[in-house]
Design a protein around this motif. Structure first.
Motif, PDB file in Angstrom:
ATOM      1  N   THR A  20       0.850  -1.373   0.005  1.00  0.00           N
ATOM      2  CA  THR A  20      -0.196  -0.150  -0.057  1.00  0.00           C
ATOM      3  C   THR A  20       0.782   1.305  -0.044  1.00  0.00           C
ATOM      4  O   THR A  20       0.456   2.247  -0.593  1.00  0.00           O
ATOM      5  N   ASP A  22       3.965   1.508  -1.181  1.00  0.00           N
ATOM      6  CA  ASP A  22       4.680   1.512  -2.264  1.00  0.00           C
ATOM      7  C   ASP A  22       3.458   2.189  -3.278  1.00  0.00           C
ATOM      8  O   ASP A  22       4.112   3.071  -4.332  1.00  0.00           O
ATOM      9  N   PHE A  23       2.267   1.677  -3.455  1.00  0.00           N
ATOM     10  CA  PHE A  23       1.514   2.425  -4.500  1.00  0.00           C
ATOM     11  C   PHE A  23       1.046   3.814  -4.055  1.00  0.00           C
ATOM     12  O   PHE A  23       1.182   4.521  -5.165  1.00  0.00           O
ATOM     13  N   ARG A  24       0.948   4.015  -2.933  1.00  0.00           N
ATOM     14  CA  ARG A  24       0.628   5.658  -2.486  1.00  0.00           C
ATOM     15  C   ARG A  24       2.036   6.549  -3.008  1.00  0.00           C
ATOM     16  O   ARG A  24       1.853   7.572  -2.793  1.00  0.00           O
ATOM     17  N   HIS A  29       0.159   7.166  -9.644  1.00  0.00           N
ATOM     18  CA  HIS A  29      -0.811   5.741  -9.371  1.00  0.00           C
ATOM     19  C   HIS A  29      -2.329   6.120  -9.125  1.00  0.00           C
ATOM     20  O   HIS A  29      -3.128   5.566  -9.791  1.00  0.00           O
ATOM     21  N   LYS A  30      -2.494   7.197  -8.267  1.00  0.00           N
ATOM     22  CA  LYS A  30      -3.764   7.436  -8.090  1.00  0.00           C
ATOM     23  C   LYS A  30      -4.476   8.172  -9.222  1.00  0.00           C
ATOM     24  O   LYS A  30      -5.729   7.980  -9.377  1.00  0.00           O
ATOM     25  N   MET A  33      -5.181   5.453 -11.560  1.00  0.00           N
ATOM     26  CA  MET A  33      -6.223   4.411 -10.762  1.00  0.00           C
ATOM     27  C   MET A  33      -7.653   5.053 -11.020  1.00  0.00           C
ATOM     28  O   MET A  33      -8.852   4.594 -11.518  1.00  0.00           O
TER      29      MET A  33
END
Length: 451
Positions: A20, A22-24, A29-30, A33
């Motif tokens: 999580t 790493d994604f943020r 990424h957001k 998404m």
């Protein structure tokens, strides 16, 4: 006191938290998404330049006919086969447009597949019911899919006829319910045959004597779904010069011999399967893959892509279409009718790598032949090499340009698995290689997939 052993087999909460974070950590990424959630991955990953580059103009192009429509059925291989033949009829009869009856061959394909299954059940009576081969045979015995050699076997035995003689029906165009009910009946027949052999000791010869009664029921079912195939018909037409022609009381076999005049046995299926178990220059067949018992076996010659492509190009340049099998599920924009490896940039949109080779795609189940169409043109660039190909599909006129698609040469390299060309276009050493005894592949091999 024993040390605690760390279990790294399960997904842990600590792992999820790290993922999580790493994604943020990347604000992009957001953004991606939200865009993908709202619009879908293809809308976000689409490369608009691909649509510009894949224009529908070609340096070598065969005269186009009105596109056909297989509708809610999986008969692409049959439509593609008949589409390669109808141009010959149109040329021989000086017709502007022409279509052969797909429903006619659909009837005999289903009927022959029923017989093929019953024969296969008789061949495997000593196999356990849960064996892989028996379960494979029972899985989808009269599915709509097929192969070029299966098409050849049908035409050899039953001929062809104009579409108006035996037009489409509700269930030829929407085959799901028909296939389900006929399959149920065939599974019941298979159960009866196996039980009589295993529990009552009935010989395979005596069981085969029961087959006509079983096939009679299948014939009756298919006639209800598809209509009764005509044995003779009148061929009447007015050519492009408005001259009327009539040929009365002819059979489908006579029609084929007189108006198609193509010898399907002059052709061979070339495949490009660059996997370690399939050497180039070798011939292959597939166990338990067919429709007409006693008909032509599925037969492939595996060749490098350059050889396959050169034979394809020569046939198109000689004004003859090419039947082919590919994986149409990959990198397709169905609305614009574009097949291009540059169509979608999934790696950038999802921030992951996707680098399977063509051989790995086959070996690991990520790709196989899923659809058959017809090549009707090629564009040769200034360097002498093809850069795009014209494709005749059978999905009706809405997708692409009046139903015609365009394929990039890169897509051809990556997802083209089979073409059917005249043997004369092969180098002499490969024509000699056709005389080899083919290596028999298992039914579930990727090259056993049906278009």
């Amino acid at each position: 006191m024993t040390a605690e052993v760390k279990d790294n087999r399960a997904v842990t909460q600590d792992m999820i938290e790290r993922f999580t974070d790493d994604f943020r950590s990347n604000p992009q990424h957001k953004v991606l998404m939200n865009a993908i959630k709202q619009n879908g991955i293809n809308a976000v990953a689409m490369d608009q330049d691909a649509e510009v580059n894949m224009q529908q103009t070609f340096s070598h192009e065969i005269k186009s006919d009105k596109i056909t429509d297989q509708k809610q059925s999986g008969r692409c291989w049959m439509f593609a086969g008949l589409n390669t033949l109808r141009h010959e009829v149109a040329n021989n009869c000086n017709l502007k447009s022409f279509e052969l009856s797909e429903n006619y061959l659909t009837f005999w394909d289903k009927f022959e597949k029923a017989n093929y299954l019953l024969e296969s059940i008789l061949d495997t009576l000593d196999e356990p019911l849960d064996s892989r081969i028996v379960q494979w045979l029972l899985m989808d015995p009269i599915q709509d899919g097929g192969q070029w050699d299966m098409f050849t076997s049908l035409v050899d035995k039953y001929g062809v006829m104009p579409k108006y003689v035996m037009p489409e029906t509700y269930h030829s165009s929407r085959s799901g319910a028909m296939n389900e009910l006929v399959t149920q009946k065939l599974r019941e027949d298979a159960a009866k045959l196996r039980k009589q052999y295993q529990e009552e000791g009935v010989s395979p010869e005596s069981l085969r004597d029961q087959k006509p009664a079983l096939l009679n029921e299948i014939f009756r079912m298919l006639a209800h779904f598809l209509g009764e195939p005509p044995k003779r018909f009148d061929f009447e037409y007015r050519d492009k010069d408005e001259t009327f022609h009539r040929d009365t009381n002819i059979t489908p076999q006579e029609f084929y011999q007189k108006y198609v005049t193509i010898n399907l046995h002059d052709y061979v299926s070339l495949i490009n399967a660059p996997t370690e178990d399939k050497p180039f220059g070798r011939t292959f067949t597939v166990k338990y893959l067919g429709n007409v018992s006693g008909g032509q076996d599925v037969f492939y010659l595996n060749v490098p892509m350059e050889t396959l492509k050169e034979a394809t190009k020569q046939q198109i340049e000689n004004n003859e279409p090419v039947w082919f099998g590919c994986d149409v599920t990959k990198m397709l924009n169905s609305k614009s009718g574009i097949l291009d490896t540059a169509m979608y940039d999934y790696e950038s949109a999802l921030d992951v790598s996707m680098n399977l080779t063509k051989a790995e795609q086959l070996d690991y189940g990520n790709s196989q032949m899923t659809h058959a169409m017809v090549l009707q043109g090629v564009n040769i660039a200034e360097d002498g090499n093809p850069n795009r190909w014209k494709v005749e599909n059978s999905w009706g006129e809405k997708p692409g340009k009046d139903g015609y698609f365009v394929m990039s040469d890169d897509w051809f390299n990556e997802f083209m698995y089979q073409v059917v060309v005249r043997k004369d276009y092969l180098p002499e050493e490969l024509q000699t290689a056709l005389n080899q005894e083919p290596i028999a592949l298992e039914p579930w091999d990727p090259m056993g997939s049906l278009a």
